[in-house]
Write an enzyme that holds these catalytic residues in place. Sequence first.
Site, mmCIF file in Angstrom:
data_model
loop_
_atom_site.group_PDB
_atom_site.id
_atom_site.type_symbol
_atom_site.label_atom_id
_atom_site.label_comp_id
_atom_site.label_asym_id
_atom_site.label_seq_id
_atom_site.Cartn_x
_atom_site.Cartn_y
_atom_site.Cartn_z
ATOM 1 N N TYR A 156 0.204 -1.347 -0.006
ATOM 2 C CA TYR A 156 -0.315 0.417 -0.367
ATOM 3 C C TYR A 156 1.157 1.147 0.291
ATOM 4 C CZ TYR A 156 -3.044 3.753 1.144
ATOM 5 O OH TYR A 156 -3.842 4.462 1.500
ATOM 6 N N PRO A 186 -3.048 12.663 2.584
ATOM 7 C CA PRO A 186 -3.942 13.170 4.119
ATOM 8 C C PRO A 186 -3.524 11.494 4.502
ATOM 9 C CG PRO A 186 -5.539 11.510 2.528
ATOM 10 C CD PRO A 186 -4.195 12.197 1.481
HETATM 11 C C1 8X3 Z 1 -4.139 6.199 4.624
HETATM 12 C C2 8X3 Z 1 -3.790 6.531 5.645
HETATM 13 O O1 8X3 Z 1 -1.715 6.079 7.386
HETATM 14 O O2 8X3 Z 1 -3.836 4.645 7.467
HETATM 15 O O3 8X3 Z 1 -3.847 6.325 3.550
HETATM 16 O O4 8X3 Z 1 -2.294 4.279 5.546
HETATM 17 S S1 8X3 Z 1 -3.045 5.653 6.379
#
Ligand code: 8X3
Length: 255
Positions: A156, A186
């Site tokens: 991710y 974000p």
């Molecule tokens: C979403 C924020 O910090 O959960 O992209 O990866 S986080």
Amino acid sequence: MKLNDKVTLITGATAGIGESCAKLFAQQGSNLILIGRREERLKSLCLSLEKEYNIKTIYGAIDIRNYQSLREFIDSLPTKFQNIDILINNAGKALGLGAIQEGLIEDWNEMIDTNIKGLLYTTKLVSPIMIAKKSGFIINISSIAGIVTYPKGNVYCATKSATRTLSEAMAIDMNGTGVRICNINPGMVETEFSLVRFKGDNERASKTYQSFQPLVAEDIADIALFVATRPSHVMIQDITVTPTAQANPYIVDKK
Ligand code: 8X3
């Protein structure tokens, strides 16, 4: 009405940040092209926004991993939607949170295909329209995960890092064309994000946002709207936004 008669295309518009952008941009008078996978949601969102804000909408129930269907949809847009002014590349997801050595190939493929390849496909189809009219705005929704790699975030984080790199590449490659690019990173935003990551485990998902005040989808939509409504000589390139309680993915002030 800051965006009267403009056309905004939003991917991942059925929920979360995408849906909030749809609402906020509609409120400012923009016509909308909404793309998502859940047809019923798209249909009712379009109907309610048309009614409430007197704008025109069209939707495509499309998985952006499928370049062919995306191309057919964009190529056959009715005339009044063809002149796309703003593209919000929002569709994206995290699937699973686990060590790379235990990773699931199908999760990796789905994240890479949606977050990276889907964003590229949409940009490839829409950017020539903007370049031809010498103006346009592409807003890419990345993540703080693209800046700081956190444990078990591996693929991710890599896809979001790629989003940032591609935003930079777009700004370079489209320099001189009149098209502006912005990358938004974000931090923790309470949406369906964690429910999807934890594959429907509600308890685990809601724990992510307990004991502090997370961002909400509207906070990000508000920033996207600010970015999109600057004068044409102003290009905000990169924005990182976290809840006040979050310094980075590791440091969150949970009470
Ligand atoms: C979403 C924020 O910090 O959960 O992209 O990866 S986080």
